[in-house]
Scaffold this motif. Structure first.
Motif, PDB file in Angstrom:
ATOM      1  N   UNK A   1      -1.524   0.186  -2.348  1.00  0.00           N
ATOM      2  CA  UNK A   1      -1.316   1.513  -1.482  1.00  0.00           C
ATOM      3  C   UNK A   1      -2.530   1.481  -0.721  1.00  0.00           C
ATOM      4  N   UNK A   2      -3.603   0.827  -0.770  1.00  0.00           N
ATOM      5  CA  UNK A   2      -4.727   0.660   0.146  1.00  0.00           C
ATOM      6  C   UNK A   2      -4.084   0.562   1.554  1.00  0.00           C
ATOM      7  N   UNK A   3      -3.337  -0.206   1.726  1.00  0.00           N
ATOM      8  CA  UNK A   3      -2.655  -0.599   2.966  1.00  0.00           C
ATOM      9  C   UNK A   3      -1.321  -0.281   3.223  1.00  0.00           C
ATOM     10  N   UNK A   4      -0.853   0.776   2.519  1.00  0.00           N
ATOM     11  CA  UNK A   4       0.297   1.255   2.672  1.00  0.00           C
ATOM     12  C   UNK A   4       1.481   0.464   2.542  1.00  0.00           C
ATOM     13  N   UNK A   5       1.262  -0.270   1.508  1.00  0.00           N
ATOM     14  CA  UNK A   5       2.063  -1.679   1.087  1.00  0.00           C
ATOM     15  C   UNK A   5       3.425  -1.032   0.905  1.00  0.00           C
ATOM     16  N   UNK A   6       4.463  -1.494   1.619  1.00  0.00           N
ATOM     17  CA  UNK A   6       5.842  -1.166   1.282  1.00  0.00           C
ATOM     18  C   UNK A   6       6.574  -2.104   0.482  1.00  0.00           C
TER      19      UNK A   6
END
Length: 336
Positions: free
Chosen positions: A144-149
């Motif tokens: 989530x730190x990189x807004x991982x999808x």
């Protein structure tokens, strides 16, 4: 715009064939279609290597060279070092308030790894550290730190990803729709078995063929690989389905696979001959990887620059994400 994909490896040792076929080949296919963040998870490696930090530090560079040598392209993939992104540690602390200890203990992946530690090292539950138990929380912060999808995973990693989704849902229910719930991309390659027939090839199990293994090491390992125990004499027919030598022929010597299989079944192929053919095929398969890796070994500054550039890019993305998280959590104080 391309979706963001996040994956990574713990730098506890060099990559082996299990990493290559189970993850690396998949990453090479995905790197053209996503904005790809590849984490060298040194902090997570310290959860069970905290007393040997030099090992972890050395392997950050080792596995980076391994990844580059198999064709993970730094022009398409952002390589970054986990410990150099402090926002990940910050998110881990925040998320730890959203997960109970009992939920972590029920996570099937964590339970399996604890059981393996007990079997290998004779440890008990009391020796499991908070950091090790909290691995799924840290992984949720990574994503989530990189807004991982999207996250590429094997079946055994699905419980970790589901725990991440639970954390995202809990966070969003309290603070608003800030985080994205990541989707999985399942690897289309089954787990690679070890030379001893174990369902998992692993560093700690001593049953792996590493990408950096020399020709001499490859020879020694394959000559000791498990074959059909019912084949006593050279000309006895055998069952290739229970032979690890045939199993590895299927990975690196497909062009001769039908011959290997039929000769094994009719008894016209001895195990020593079969192993020597596999040794030749394995070295032929690994030689291009060895040659590419040799380049990076001779150009360490290139490896460092790849990590520097990738980490700087990841830092920028994490900074942007954390500004949104802190604002949602009401901890973006204006006290400068």
């Amino acid at each position: 715009m391309k979706k963001t994909i996040l994956t990574g490896l713990r730098p506890t040792g060099n990559l082996h064939l299990g990493h290559l076929f189970g993850a690396g080949e998949n990453w090479k296919r995905l790197q053209d279609d996503y904005e790809f963040f590849l984490e060298i998870a040194d902090v997570q490696a310290l959860t069970d290597n905290f007393n040997d930090p030099e090992k972890v530090r050395k392997n950050v560079y080792e596995i980076t060279m391994d990844l580059l040598s198999i064709g993970v392209d730094p022009e398409k993939v952002h390589f970054f070092i986990q410990s150099q992104i402090p926002e990940i540690a910050e998110l881990t602390v925040f998320y730890s308030n959203l997960v109970t200890v009992s939920r972590l203990e029920r996570n099937p992946t964590v339970k399996a790894e604890i059981a393996q530690k007990k079997e290998l090292f004779g440890t008990n539950g009391e020796s499991i550290t908070y950091g090790f138990l909290g691995y799924p929380v840290s992984q949720a912060a990574d994503i989530t730190a990189f807004n991982g999808e999207v996250v590429p995973v094997g079946d055994d990693q699905l419980p970790l990803l589901e725990q991440c989704r639970e954390i995202v849902r809990k966070f969003n229910s309290i603070y608003g729709e800030i985080l994205k719930e990541p989707e999985q991309i399942l690897s289309n390659t089954s787990r690679v078995k070890g030379l001893d027939g174990n369902e998992k090839m692993g560093k700690s199990l001593g049953n792996a063929i590493f990408l950096v293994d020399s020709e001499e090491t490859i020879t020694e390992k394959i000559m000791n690989a498990v074959t059909d125990p019912q084949k006593i004499k050279k000309d006895d027919p055998a069952n290739p389905d229970v032979c690890m030598v045939y199993y590895y022929h299927n990975l690196v010597n497909k062009k001769n696979l039908n011959t290997v299989c039929s000769e094994c079944k009719n008894g016209s192929r001895g195990c020593v001959f079969c192993k020597r053919e596999l040794i030749a095929a394995m070295n032929e398969f690994l030689n291009p990887i060895r040659e590419k890796r040799k380049y990076y070994e001779e150009h360490p500054d290139t490896v460092k620059q790849i990590l520097k550039d990738g980490t700087a890019f990841a830092q920028k993305r994490a900074t942007e994400q954390m500004e949104k998280v802190r604002e949602a959590m009401k901890i973006n104080y204006d006290i400068d």
